[in-house]
Write a protein that holds these residues in place. Structure first.
Motif, PDB file in Angstrom:
ATOM      1  N   ASP A 213       0.881  -1.164   0.000  1.00 41.34           N
ATOM      2  CA  ASP A 213       0.000   0.000   0.000  1.00 41.34           C
ATOM      3  C   ASP A 213       0.923   1.220   0.000  1.00 41.34           C
ATOM      4  N   GLU A 236      -5.690   9.090  -1.444  1.00 44.29           N
ATOM      5  CA  GLU A 236      -6.582   8.518  -0.442  1.00 44.29           C
ATOM      6  C   GLU A 236      -7.925   8.103  -1.026  1.00 44.29           C
ATOM      7  N   GLU A 239      -8.005   3.314  -3.557  1.00 48.30           N
ATOM      8  CA  GLU A 239      -6.856   2.482  -3.194  1.00 48.30           C
ATOM      9  C   GLU A 239      -6.297   1.714  -4.386  1.00 48.30           C
ATOM     10  N   ARG A 242      -3.176   3.104  -5.403  1.00 44.56           N
ATOM     11  CA  ARG A 242      -2.145   3.114  -4.363  1.00 44.56           C
ATOM     12  C   ARG A 242      -1.555   1.726  -4.131  1.00 44.56           C
TER      13      ARG A 242
END
Length: 523
Positions: A213, A236, A239, A242
């Motif tokens: 992550d 944010e 995800e 990310r």
């Protein structure tokens, strides 16, 4: 919903307890930022794009807390808290108290502008090589502390494929305005080939804990080189952007430095990262692919801005130019084999402009005959020689010396594994043949870019030329045309019409260089 009155209230320091002085305001497509002397207050816009949804109060509250949680991993003392915004009648205030909660904002400490990596790059700060070593180590340590992301062995492969499919679907409407149809198709083919061929590798990396992550938006504008280093503004809101291989996270920063013309610093970050993490034999195969993805995303986002009717004309023009360069860079990463590239054409055809843009996209060595000729004569590039055609600095012996030096330098760089662009007129077939022999000796692919455009455009460009190393002038054009031997019928020649946009031609040339058939042919 939007609150124009709230915006006006937030432009005053009295809205923020304990603050004084002017309030600066900045805006992105998803956020509003209000900067006091010591803090930054970030308010999410109530927008819904394909990749995020901030349309409800509950969602904005959730993502404010997610932004706080995720960014505290990299700069815990910078991201402070999430605060309520309340409305009581016609007035607004921050924090607990009376009134209805109408929104939330994130409060952060303000970081020193002078230590932002983007500003240090603009200033060409001499400490940057050492700072990149520190940054590379920092990122390797941080990546090592992040727990592996779970999921079956296909999780990262499928996520990567989905991200690329979405990326290419969204870039399709930009064809002809920011990128060529060939570029879009070439990238789609390369991605499909890579994901099919390297699927076992991506599965292996998922199962061995290389998928983490990460930050998701790791570029120079989100890095402050304080002590300790603070990296902020991670993704944010989704995800999927990310969760990725740690090398995909690192690749964004490496690509950003490449785009800014600092491949030396990109190499410095990577070297320090590798020394800290340990040898990763997969990195060479993966980094080009991941950097290409990051550059394509940046090109696409800027393409959206270039076509945004609400943006002002200057913003759209700037976004158009930068978006094209990002797409060219993404394509340049597809050219894995070092090549020898020659320009060929009359003065004023735009050889040096094209060569410079192409060199940036490919990370190539750009050898310019106009500059080398003067270097060999002990002169500065800006010095002028107003001799008649073929005289002075341009007499036969000086020209022979210049081409010999170009060949010597090109051979050194080719032997070191670099792509080389030799930017010269190559008006005579014999000179082109000499460099064909060089390509054969080094076993490198050769491309000859034959630049041309109408005479009236040539003359106009020559009349407008100022402050350039070239001594080409309108009165010399006819003499050069008399001795120019066009490369008609020669192999490895790609005609280039320089009436077209430079970015269009760069993308077209890179698609040619990346074509597997080009790599099979002999010089």
């Amino acid at each position: 919903m939007e609150h124009p009155a709230l915006h006006q209230a937030m432009l005053k320091s009295t809205f923020y307890p304990g603050e004084a002085g002017p309030v600066e305001f900045h805006e992105t497509h998803i956020s509003r930022l209000y900067l006091t002397h010591d803090h930054v207050y970030k308010l999410k816009k109530p927008v819904n794009f394909q990749f995020l949804d901030f349309t409800t109060l509950e969602k904005r509250h959730f993502y404010c807390n997610e932004e706080l949680r995720l960014n505290q991993r990299l700069c815990s003392d910078t991201y402070l808290d999430v605060l309520e915004i309340r409305q009581d009648g016609d007035s607004f205030h921050l924090g607990a108290g009376s009134g209805e909660i109408i929104d939330y904002l994130l409060r952060m400490k303000r970081l020193p502008e002078g230590r932002m990596l983007s500003n240090l790059l603009t200033a060409a700060d001499p400490t940057l090589p050492g700072e990149m070593e520190r940054l590379g180590r920092h990122l390797a340590y941080w990546h090592r502390t992040q727990p592996p992301v779970g999921g079956d062995e296909n999780a990262d492969l499928e996520r990567t494929r989905r991200n690329w499919d979405e990326n290419l679907r969204q870039s399709a409407p930009l064809v002809e305005n920011l990128l060529t149809a060939d570029a879009q198709n070439r990238m789609r083919e390369e991605v499909e080939h890579f994901l099919t061929e390297q699927a076992p590798l991506l599965r292996k990396r998922q199962s061995t804990g290389q998928v983490i992550d990460g930050h998701g938006d790791l570029h120079a504008e989100h890095i402050c080189l304080t002590d300790p280093i603070r990296i902020y503004d991670c993704i944010e809101f989704n995800e999927r952007f990310r969760l990725a291989d740690r090398l995909a996270d690192l690749a964004f920063l490496l690509m950003d430095l490449d785009y800014r013309g600092r491949r030396d610093l990109s190499a410095g970050v990577l070297q320090a990262y590798d020394e800290t993490w340990g040898t990763d034999l997969d990195a060479p195969r993966l980094l080009r692919f991941y950097k290409s993805y990051r550059a394509w995303v940046r090109g696409k986002v800027l393409g959206f801005l270039a076509q945004d009717p609400e943006a002002d004309a200057a913003t759209r023009t700037d976004a158009l130019a930068r978006g094209r360069r990002y797409f060219s860079l993404a394509l340049g990463y597809l050219c894995r084999r070092p090549s020898l590239i020659l320009t060929c054409g009359l003065m004023g055809t735009g050889k040096s402009v094209l060569a410079a843009e192409l060199a940036t996209a490919l990370g190539a060595i750009h050898l310019r005959s106009d500059e080398l000729r003067k270097e060999l004569a002990g002169l500065s590039p800006s010095s002028r020689d107003l001799s008649a055609f073929g005289e002075g600095l341009y007499h036969r012996e000086a020209t022979e010396r210049t081409y010999r030096a170009l060949a010597d330098r090109a051979e050194l760089h080719l032997a070191a594994g670099r792509t080389v662009i030799v930017d010269a007129s190559f008006a005579e077939k014999g000179r082109r043949d000499d460099f064909r022999d060089l390509a054969r000796r080094q076993q490198r692919p050769l491309a000859i870019l034959w630049l041309n455009c109408p005479d009236e455009l040539l003359l106009e460009r020559l009349r407008q030329r100022r402050g350039d190393a070239s001594d080409g002038r309108p009165e010399l054009l006819a003499a050069q045309k008399r001795i120019f031997q066009p490369p008609c019928g020669e192999s490895r020649v790609l005609p280039v019409d320089t009436r077209d946009e430079v970015a269009y031609n760069v993308q077209r040339i890179i698609c040619h260089l990346a074509n597997p058939e080009f790599l099979k042919e002999q010089p």
